[in-house]
Design an enzyme around this catalytic site. Structure first.
Site, short mmCIF file in Angstrom:
data_model
loop_
_atom_site.label_atom_id
_atom_site.label_comp_id
_atom_site.label_asym_id
_atom_site.label_seq_id
_atom_site.Cartn_x
_atom_site.Cartn_y
_atom_site.Cartn_z
N HIS A 17 1.13 -1.17 0.23
CA HIS A 17 0.06 0.05 -0.10
C HIS A 17 1.06 1.22 -0.02
O HIS A 17 1.44 1.60 0.99
CB HIS A 17 -0.87 0.01 1.26
CG HIS A 17 -1.89 1.19 1.19
ND1 HIS A 17 -3.24 1.02 1.56
CD2 HIS A 17 -1.68 2.45 1.05
CE1 HIS A 17 -3.96 2.23 1.42
NE2 HIS A 17 -3.02 3.21 1.33
N HIS A 19 1.71 5.35 -1.65
CA HIS A 19 1.23 6.64 -2.54
C HIS A 19 2.40 7.14 -3.17
O HIS A 19 3.56 7.57 -2.41
CB HIS A 19 0.39 7.57 -1.57
CG HIS A 19 -0.94 7.21 -1.17
ND1 HIS A 19 -2.20 7.15 -1.79
CD2 HIS A 19 -0.97 6.43 0.22
CE1 HIS A 19 -3.11 6.66 -0.97
NE2 HIS A 19 -2.43 6.13 0.06
N LYS A 103 -9.27 -0.28 -6.02
CA LYS A 103 -9.31 0.26 -4.57
C LYS A 103 -10.66 1.05 -4.41
O LYS A 103 -10.93 1.92 -5.32
CB LYS A 103 -8.28 1.30 -4.38
CG LYS A 103 -8.14 2.05 -2.99
CD LYS A 103 -7.72 1.15 -1.90
CE LYS A 103 -7.87 2.09 -0.72
NZ LYS A 103 -6.78 2.81 -0.38
N HIS A 140 -10.50 0.83 1.57
CA HIS A 140 -10.41 1.96 2.66
C HIS A 140 -11.73 1.87 3.63
O HIS A 140 -12.87 2.30 3.16
CB HIS A 140 -10.34 3.40 2.10
CG HIS A 140 -9.99 4.33 3.31
ND1 HIS A 140 -9.10 5.29 3.24
CD2 HIS A 140 -10.83 4.74 4.24
CE1 HIS A 140 -8.78 5.89 4.50
NE2 HIS A 140 -10.07 5.79 4.90
N HIS A 178 -4.74 -0.59 5.66
CA HIS A 178 -4.51 0.15 6.96
C HIS A 178 -5.27 -0.03 7.97
O HIS A 178 -5.75 1.03 8.47
CB HIS A 178 -4.27 1.71 6.57
CG HIS A 178 -5.18 2.32 5.72
ND1 HIS A 178 -6.71 2.42 5.78
CD2 HIS A 178 -4.99 2.77 4.71
CE1 HIS A 178 -6.95 2.76 5.11
NE2 HIS A 178 -6.23 3.38 4.14
N ASP A 252 1.33 2.66 3.40
CA ASP A 252 0.28 3.82 3.22
C ASP A 252 1.27 5.11 3.24
O ASP A 252 0.96 6.04 3.76
CB ASP A 252 -0.60 3.96 4.24
CG ASP A 252 -1.60 4.85 4.10
OD1 ASP A 252 -1.92 5.23 2.77
OD2 ASP A 252 -2.45 5.24 4.78
C1 NCD Z 1 -3.71 8.93 1.90
C2 NCD Z 1 -3.14 10.10 1.03
O1 NCD Z 1 -2.78 11.36 1.38
O2 NCD Z 1 -3.29 9.68 -0.17
N1 NCD Z 1 -3.73 9.68 3.38
C3 NCD Z 1 -3.61 9.02 4.69
O3 NCD Z 1 -3.70 9.62 5.37
N2 NCD Z 1 -3.50 7.93 4.57
C4 NCD Z 1 -4.84 8.69 1.52
C5 NCD Z 1 -5.21 7.17 2.35
O4 NCD Z 1 -4.74 6.14 2.16
O5 NCD Z 1 -6.43 7.32 3.08
ZN ZN Z 2 -3.34 5.10 1.41
#
Ligand code: NCD
Ligand code: ZN
Length: 361
Positions: A17, A19, A103, A140, A178, A252
């Protein structure tokens, strides 16, 4: 536990996971993950979101182009579930060889989730097509109902929605992303082997007290789902270190510029990528379970996603080092998790504990 344990050698891990953003932000962060991880499930919450296989292919190509020259890192792409995602696109995703999951974001639950699903029932046709096609659903798991206390959003989502989805689509493989609560751990454990969960370093390391540490508001540990009570954290650590194949590594890591975090309306997300494996090692060492780290980091994820395990190795050595206070992030900076603090473990690629400074040093 000896004061200075021998270096630990494990199969190279993956991040299930992650970003990575796009453009200059992507270029600033992708090397931190590729330093240690072989692959990562890349989240699709760009602006606009990645909703087609064609967009996922183009995003994958941008990620590969942004990699440091010596990196061999494979991005595992995802699509963003919308209420109108067609069965044909889901089949294209399965056949693509590079899209590995879809997702689900409840609309309004988190960063860039405006295009998400307003009621999960509206996505049932897509979930049915995914079950048929054998495509993994990443969830999520939070309700956005303003009447629900923010700390209860995960538990209520499981009760109101996720239990129904699991019952209705028994063959659908689901990763509850998460996970943050004891309720979530109990739910995932009670489900069959097609339901698993990722666990982040921040939810394993911190309770919600960290958000207010020393009487100050701490934006760099603000993420969604928000940190929970200590009893929940303990349940997460027990799950991660249990050896159960249902729990695996998903950072995450969610980069936001310093100014977007240190703000009257600060963004949610912790940037853990530069020290992710080191942070997990600290958790596992604290639980006396370093022998379970390899399963969590390197075996359970590929097994669940039905992908081959990696063949290379990483070495974790006990070596104190300070996390940089901030790192370059396009034309601004970003504050990594544990900035300015000393970490006990240092991860390096390969079987030998040769020193490689983390990016930014
Ligand atoms: C994530 C993001 O910033 O893209 N933020 C987070 O707090 N985890 C989005 C997500 O996974 O919920
Ligand atoms: Zn995330």
């Amino acid at each position: 536990m000896p004061a200075n344990p021998a270096p630990l050698r494990i199969l190279q891990p993956d991040d299930w996971h992650l970003h990575l953003r796009d453009g200059a932000s992507l270029a600033a962060v992708v090397g931190a993950t590729a330093r240690i991880f072989a692959r990562a499930i890349v989240m699709p919450n760009l602006k606009p979101p990645v909703t087609t296989v064609a967009a996922a292919r183009a995003y994958r190509d941008r990620i590969v182009a942004a990699l440091p020259p010596d990196a061999s890192f494979v991005p595992l792409m995802t699509l963003y579930l919308t209420e109108t995602l067609a069965a044909a696109e889901i089949e294209r995703a399965r056949d693509s060889g590079f899209v590995h999951a879809i997702k689900y974001y409840p609309a309004g639950a988190t960063t860039n989730s405006e295009s998400g699903v307003t009621a999960i029932e509206r996505a049932y046709p897509a979930l049915e097509a995914m079950e048929r096609a054998g495509v993994v659903l990443c969830v999520h798991g939070e309700v956005t109902d303003p009447d629900v206390d923010v700390f209860d959003r995960e538990r209520v989502f499981i009760e109101r929605h996720l239990s129904g989805v699991v019952a209705r689509f028994p063959e659908l493989r689901i990763v509850v992303e998460h996970l943050t609560t004891r309720d979530g751990v109990d739910f995932v454990r009670a489900c069959g082997p097609h339901v698993a969960a990722t666990l982040t370093p921040q939810h394993l390391l911190y309770s919600r007290n960290a958000l207010f540490g020393g009487g100050f508001l701490r934006p760099h540990v603000y993420c969604l789902p928000v940190l929970k009570r200590e009893t929940h954290r303990q349940a997460l650590v027990a799950a991660a270190t249990s050896g159960s194949p249902k729990f695996f590594l998903g950072t995450d890591s969610a980069p936001h510029a310093r100014g977007a975090k240190e703000n009257a309306c600060g963004c949610a997300g912790c940037y853990s990528a530069p020290s992710a494996l080191e942070l997990y090692a600290e958790v596992f060492e604290g639980a006396g379970a370093l022998d379970k780290l390899e399963g969590f980091a390197s075996l359970h994820g590929p097994d669940f996603y039905r992908l081959p395990r990696n063949t290379g190795h990483v070495t974790l050595s006990r070596r104190d080092h300070v996390v940089p206070a901030e790192l370059p992030f396009g034309d601004t900076t970003i504050v990594p998790l544990r900035a300015g603090e000393t970490l006990r473990w240092q991860a390096t690629l390969g079987s030998d504990p040769i020193f490689q400074p983390p990016p930014g040093n």
